[in-house]
Design a protein around this motif. Structure first.
Motif, PDB file in Angstrom:
ATOM      1  N   VAL A   1       0.413  80.206 -16.667  1.00  0.00           N
ATOM      2  CA  VAL A   1       1.794  80.583 -17.020  1.00  0.00           C
ATOM      3  C   VAL A   1       2.823  79.820 -16.183  1.00  0.00           C
ATOM      4  O   VAL A   1       3.750  79.209 -16.727  1.00  0.00           O
ATOM      5  N   VAL A   2       2.662  79.848 -14.871  1.00  0.00           N
ATOM      6  CA  VAL A   2       3.640  79.169 -14.010  1.00  0.00           C
ATOM      7  C   VAL A   2       3.541  77.653 -14.192  1.00  0.00           C
ATOM      8  O   VAL A   2       4.562  76.960 -14.194  1.00  0.00           O
ATOM      9  N   GLY A   3       2.334  77.151 -14.384  1.00  0.00           N
ATOM     10  CA  GLY A   3       2.178  75.721 -14.670  1.00  0.00           C
ATOM     11  C   GLY A   3       2.926  75.311 -15.926  1.00  0.00           C
ATOM     12  O   GLY A   3       3.577  74.263 -15.974  1.00  0.00           O
ATOM     13  N   ALA A   4       2.876  76.154 -16.955  1.00  0.00           N
ATOM     14  CA  ALA A   4       3.592  75.871 -18.201  1.00  0.00           C
ATOM     15  C   ALA A   4       5.103  75.933 -18.001  1.00  0.00           C
ATOM     16  O   ALA A   4       5.846  75.075 -18.506  1.00  0.00           O
ATOM     17  N   VAL A   5       5.570  76.923 -17.261  1.00  0.00           N
ATOM     18  CA  VAL A   5       7.012  77.040 -16.995  1.00  0.00           C
ATOM     19  C   VAL A   5       7.495  75.828 -16.204  1.00  0.00           C
ATOM     20  O   VAL A   5       8.551  75.253 -16.519  1.00  0.00           O
ATOM     21  N   LEU A   6       6.743  75.432 -15.195  1.00  0.00           N
ATOM     22  CA  LEU A   6       7.132  74.255 -14.411  1.00  0.00           C
ATOM     23  C   LEU A   6       7.181  73.004 -15.277  1.00  0.00           C
ATOM     24  O   LEU A   6       8.141  72.222 -15.202  1.00  0.00           O
ATOM     25  N   ALA A   7       6.166  72.798 -16.088  1.00  0.00           N
ATOM     26  CA  ALA A   7       6.141  71.617 -16.952  1.00  0.00           C
ATOM     27  C   ALA A   7       7.301  71.636 -17.938  1.00  0.00           C
ATOM     28  O   ALA A   7       7.964  70.616 -18.162  1.00  0.00           O
ATOM     29  N   TYR A   8       7.576  72.794 -18.508  1.00  0.00           N
ATOM     30  CA  TYR A   8       8.650  72.916 -19.497  1.00  0.00           C
ATOM     31  C   TYR A   8      10.029  72.697 -18.875  1.00  0.00           C
ATOM     32  O   TYR A   8      10.888  72.053 -19.477  1.00  0.00           O
TER      33      TYR A   8
END
Length: 95
Positions: free
Chosen positions: A42-49
Motif C-alpha cells: 500500500v505505502v509503496g503504491a502511494v509513494l510511486a503514485y
C-alpha cells in the motif's frame, strides 16, 4: 503524511488492516509479516503514485521493497521481541 491526503488515508487503512490481520494470527513469528506485506504494497503504491506518477509501474516494486525492508527491520528487531517480552510479563504477573 509527507505525501498528502493519500498518504494519510491509505497509510492509516494499511496500518489498520495490518493490525487486524496480525491480531488474528496464531503463530507469533508470523505476526510481524502482516505489516511488512500490507504496508509494503500500500505505502509503496502511494509513494510511486505521488512521487513518480509517470513511471509508477516501473517504480512501484522499488518503493514496495524499500518500505517492506524497513518494516521488516522494525517489526522483527523491535516488535517481535517486545511482543514476547510483554507476553512473558503478563504470564509472570498472572502467576
Amino acid at each position: 503524511g509527507g505525501n498528502g491526503i493519500l498518504d494519510v488515508v491509505f497509510g492509516s487503512l494499511a496500518t489498520l488492516a495490518a493490525a487486524i490481520a496480525a491480531r488474528k494470527c496464531r503463530v507469533k513469528w508470523l505476526t510481524p509479516l502482516f505489516p511488512v506485506i500490507i504496508n509494503g504494497i500500500v505505502v509503496g503504491a502511494v509513494l510511486a503514485y505521488t512521487l513518480v506518477p509517470d513511471a509508477m509501474a516501473e517504480m512501484f516494486p522499488i518503493f514496495a521493497v524499500e518500505v517492506a525492508v524497513g518494516e521488516l527491520g522494525v517489526c522483527y528487531l523491535i516488535g517481535l521481541p517486545l511482543l514476547l517480552a510483554m507476553e512473558r510479563l503478563t504470564k509472570h504477573k498472572e502467576a
